[in-house]
Motif scaffolding. Structure first.
Motif: not given
Ligand code: D5M
Ligand code: FE
Ligand code: ZN
Length: 465
Positions: A253-254, A342-343, A405-407, A423-424
């Motif tokens: 949860i960002a 890695r996120v 991943v970039l979240h 992955l964005c």
């Protein structure tokens, strides 16, 4: 083998009943410690222990259940990493750290020379060379070219990007305080640098994302805004029900967990919960209703209770008293590793800055802004605009190492793209359009969750609206 009566007794001793499927599973596993772990992890008010309470229980594609302890490490941004700003001189150290670390990515491709030396030596007026520094100012000239002031630790110089040269479209997206390299030539009078080529730190073309060898799924969400009268509780319940029957091991949860208090003028008129402690209590009980086998990684956003300046500290214990044990509070930003994948989590406040600084950028299309972060290897390059930055001695907003991943979140509009194998994902929101967003012409895409398969890095959007 553990027999059924023993298992049932162990749970009854803690005043809980246990589902027959759990009994069957535990007797097969024959691991008395596992019973202790389950008991330690179930929320306090549990009456019947179900399969969902078994930590790390997942089902593979053939429907076999097996224990894969969620392997989740906080690589950067663990709670307590960020310290306060002690000295005004930290500011200088902050930008020096940014220059050196991001400069390294450029240096390997185009070795730069100090700007001071360039300005002094007349021999550089014929030959092309490279300089590297922070963008101090970026503006359009009256003729439609782009004029950039570039500063390195020795000096600074105006750099002209000609509108008819190949790199002009990249130059148009230059924002203050990003680190760049520029190849070009010095003017005859030594006062202006003509740019031929622009280098950003960027993602290496050779970047090969890591994929987990074990099955595993993560769900990416943000911007829940609990306490707001536009929070979509029915959609959330559908999502929670779906999670209970899912094979998901991680929930990320960002930020913007709650709507907060006093975040914008007259906010109280749009709040159903007008007390910040109660907002987090409600959020906490929503987390308790999710299966306890799921590791929940929680980072803050600009509506949360912590300081607004980034990096933002993790939500303090004062507000998380009723959160279940499977929740992990992290800072904003944070880098988490899920089975090695890695996120990079970041709420995304800087997207507001990109939109105001980059010609053509808009809230409806967030993907180019996420790519822009990766090209700059920085989550929030511009200091002193809408994104408050706490300039400590180190720059925690640098993107390093390159994540899988970039979240991000914040804009409340879903967007997914791939940039050089990263992955964005901009996750949507669980809040319907607010009066403010209506006024700003922002149409959110609420109640979406992005499911990430850790073996393939494929993503799926689920719509719970
Ligand atoms: O941000 C939700 C959305 O609203 C996001 O797209 C930014 C936008 N927003 C928020 N505050 C402002 C202001 N003051 N001006 C323009 N746009 C804004 P959230 O963080 O959930 O409030
Ligand atoms: Fe938000
Ligand atoms: Zn936000």
């Amino acid at each position: 083998m553990l027999d059924a009566a023993t298992i049932v007794q162990r749970f009854l001793a803690t005043k809980m009943q246990v589902h027959p499927e759990v009994v069957r599973y535990l007797s097969e596993k024959d691991d008395p410690d596992l019973i202790d772990r389950i008991i330690a992890n179930v929320p306090g008010d549990t009456i019947v222990v179900s399969v969902n309470h078994i930590p790390g229980l997942v089902q593979d594609r053939d429907g076999n259940r097996f224990l894969a302890d969620p392997q989740c490490d906080v690589v950067q941004g663990a709670a307590g990493t960020t310290r306060g700003i002690a000295h005004i001189t930290d500011y200088t150290k902050y930008f020096r750290d940014r220059y050196l670390r991001l400069g390294e990515c450029i240096r390997v491709r185009a070795p730069p020379m100090p700007i001071e030396a360039l300005k002094k030596g007349s021999r550089y007026r014929q030959e092309a060379c490279t300089i590297m520094g922070l963008v101090m100012e970026a503006k359009a000239t009256t003729n439609g070219h782009r004029l950039i002031e570039v500063e390195d630790p020795t000096s600074s110089i105006p750099v002209l990007f000609h509108k008819e040269r190949p790199h002009f479209s990249d130059a148009e997206t230059l924002v203050p305080d990003e680190v760049i390299g520029v190849k070009g030539t010095l003017s005859a009078d030594g006062r202006l640098f003509f740019a031929e080529q622009l280098f950003r730190p960027d993602i290496p073309l050779t970047h090969a994302p890591f994929k987990s060898s074990d099955p595993g799924q993560a769900v990416l969400i943000s911007d829940i805004h609990v306490g707001s009268d536009t929070f979509l509780d029915e959609a959330w319940t559908r999502f929670a029900d779906w999670l209970s029957d899912s094979e998901v091991s991680y929930l990320l949860i960002a930020g913007d967990l709650v709507d907060g208090i006093g975040v914008y003028p007259n906010q109280e008129q749009e709040l159903t919960i007008k007390n910040i402690y109660e907002q987090y209590e409600t959020f906490g009980s929503m987390m308790r209703d999710l299966p306890s086998r799921i590791k929940i990684i929680i980072s803050p956003g600009n509506h949360d209770v912590v300081r607004a300046a980034e990096p933002q500290p993790a939500i303090p214990a004062e507000f998380t008293g009723n959160f279940p044990a499977n929740c992990v509070m992290v800072e904003n930003p944070a880098l988490v590793s899920l089975q090695g994948v890695r996120v990079q989590m970041y709420h995304g406040r800087s997207i507001d800055d990109f939109i105001s600084l980059v010609p053509g950028a808009s809230y409806d299309n967030v993907a180019p802004m996420m790519m822009g972060m990766l090209q700059r290897r920085h989550l929030a390059p511009t200091y002193g605009k809408r994104t408050p930055i706490a300039a400590g001695t180190e720059d925690h907003l640098i993107i390093d190492p390159v994540p899988e991943v970039l979240h991000t979140g914040h804009v409340h509009i879903m967007g997914i793209t791939d940039y050089r194998g990263v992955l964005c994902v901009n996750s949507g929101t669980w809040q319907a359009q607010t009066a403010f967003q209506k006024q700003m012409n922002i149409t959110p895409t609420p109640a979406r969750a992005v499911v990430l398969d850790l073996q393939t890095l494929n993503s799926t959007i689920l719509d719970f609206s």
